[in-house]
Design a protein around this motif. Structure first.
Motif, short mmCIF file in Angstrom:
data_model
loop_
_atom_site.label_atom_id
_atom_site.label_comp_id
_atom_site.label_asym_id
_atom_site.label_seq_id
_atom_site.Cartn_x
_atom_site.Cartn_y
_atom_site.Cartn_z
N LEU A 10 0.81 -1.22 0.00
CA LEU A 10 0.00 0.00 0.00
C LEU A 10 0.84 1.27 0.00
O LEU A 10 0.56 2.20 -0.75
CB LEU A 10 -0.96 0.00 1.20
N LYS A 11 1.88 1.34 0.81
CA LYS A 11 2.71 2.56 0.87
C LYS A 11 3.28 2.90 -0.50
O LYS A 11 3.26 4.07 -0.91
CB LYS A 11 3.82 2.40 1.89
N THR A 12 3.74 1.91 -1.22
CA THR A 12 4.29 2.14 -2.56
C THR A 12 3.19 2.60 -3.52
O THR A 12 3.41 3.51 -4.32
CB THR A 12 4.96 0.86 -3.09
N VAL A 13 2.02 1.99 -3.42
CA VAL A 13 0.89 2.39 -4.28
C VAL A 13 0.49 3.83 -3.98
O VAL A 13 0.26 4.62 -4.90
CB VAL A 13 -0.31 1.42 -4.10
N LEU A 14 0.45 4.20 -2.71
CA LEU A 14 0.12 5.58 -2.33
C LEU A 14 1.14 6.55 -2.91
O LEU A 14 0.78 7.59 -3.46
CB LEU A 14 0.08 5.72 -0.81
N ASP A 15 2.43 6.22 -2.79
CA ASP A 15 3.49 7.08 -3.31
C ASP A 15 3.42 7.22 -4.83
O ASP A 15 3.57 8.31 -5.36
CB ASP A 15 4.87 6.53 -2.92
N ARG A 16 3.18 6.13 -5.52
CA ARG A 16 3.17 6.16 -6.99
C ARG A 16 1.95 6.84 -7.57
O ARG A 16 2.03 7.49 -8.60
CB ARG A 16 3.27 4.74 -7.55
N THR A 17 0.80 6.66 -6.95
CA THR A 17 -0.44 7.21 -7.52
C THR A 17 -0.75 8.62 -7.02
O THR A 17 -1.44 9.36 -7.72
CB THR A 17 -1.64 6.32 -7.19
N GLY A 18 -0.30 8.97 -5.83
CA GLY A 18 -0.64 10.26 -5.25
C GLY A 18 -2.04 10.29 -4.68
O GLY A 18 -2.53 11.34 -4.25
N LEU A 19 -2.70 9.14 -4.65
CA LEU A 19 -4.05 9.06 -4.09
C LEU A 19 -3.99 8.80 -2.59
O LEU A 19 -2.99 8.30 -2.09
CB LEU A 19 -4.83 7.91 -4.76
N SER A 20 -5.07 9.11 -1.90
CA SER A 20 -5.16 8.79 -0.47
C SER A 20 -5.62 7.34 -0.32
O SER A 20 -6.16 6.73 -1.26
CB SER A 20 -6.14 9.71 0.23
N ARG A 21 -5.42 6.81 0.87
CA ARG A 21 -5.83 5.44 1.18
C ARG A 21 -7.34 5.27 0.94
O ARG A 21 -7.78 4.32 0.30
CB ARG A 21 -5.47 5.12 2.63
N SER A 22 -8.13 6.22 1.44
CA SER A 22 -9.58 6.10 1.29
C SER A 22 -10.01 6.18 -0.18
O SER A 22 -10.94 5.49 -0.59
CB SER A 22 -10.30 7.16 2.12
N THR A 23 -9.34 7.00 -0.97
CA THR A 23 -9.66 7.10 -2.39
C THR A 23 -9.35 5.79 -3.11
O THR A 23 -10.14 5.34 -3.94
CB THR A 23 -8.91 8.27 -3.05
N ILE A 24 -8.23 5.18 -2.78
CA ILE A 24 -7.88 3.90 -3.41
C ILE A 24 -8.94 2.85 -3.12
O ILE A 24 -9.43 2.18 -4.04
CB ILE A 24 -6.48 3.43 -2.94
N PHE A 25 -9.36 2.73 -1.86
CA PHE A 25 -10.35 1.72 -1.52
C PHE A 25 -11.73 2.03 -2.08
O PHE A 25 -12.49 1.13 -2.45
CB PHE A 25 -10.36 1.46 -0.01
N ARG A 26 -12.07 3.31 -2.21
CA ARG A 26 -13.33 3.69 -2.85
C ARG A 26 -13.30 3.31 -4.33
O ARG A 26 -14.26 2.75 -4.87
CB ARG A 26 -13.58 5.19 -2.70
N LYS A 27 -12.17 3.59 -5.00
CA LYS A 27 -12.04 3.25 -6.41
C LYS A 27 -12.05 1.74 -6.63
O LYS A 27 -12.59 1.26 -7.63
CB LYS A 27 -10.77 3.88 -7.00
N ILE A 28 -11.47 0.97 -5.72
CA ILE A 28 -11.53 -0.49 -5.82
C ILE A 28 -12.99 -0.93 -5.78
O ILE A 28 -13.43 -1.75 -6.59
CB ILE A 28 -10.71 -1.16 -4.70
N ALA A 29 -13.76 -0.38 -4.84
CA ALA A 29 -15.18 -0.74 -4.71
C ALA A 29 -15.97 -0.36 -5.96
O ALA A 29 -16.90 -1.06 -6.35
CB ALA A 29 -15.78 -0.06 -3.47
#
Length: 71
Positions: A10-29
């Motif tokens: 997750l930390k790497t994904v956050l760094d690479r995308t610039g998205l927040s944790r909550s945004t990533i999980f919302r987009k997954i849903a």
């Protein structure tokens, strides 16, 4: 020979995308971001290639195989 696809956390994904944790999980849903892989009891990650594909074209990203039959 092709290099194996790495699993990134997750930390790497956050760094690479610039998205927040909550945004990533919302987009997954919503189905607009690659889903996580369960890699252990308490751990998960993403295929690096899936994240790279999303970064290259976030607006039209879809999971592999989805809509392939429409061509």
């Amino acid at each position: 020979m092709r290099e194996p696809d790495r699993i990134i956390r997750l930390k790497t994904v956050l760094d690479r995308t610039g998205l927040s944790r909550s945004t990533i999980f919302r987009k997954i849903a919503e189905g607009t971001f690659p889903a996580q892989l369960k890699i252990s009891t308490n751990g998960s990650g993403w295929h690096e290639s899936d994240i790279n594909r999303w970064i290259a074209d976030p607006v039209s990203w879809r999971p592999k195989g989805e809509f392939d039959d429409l061509r």
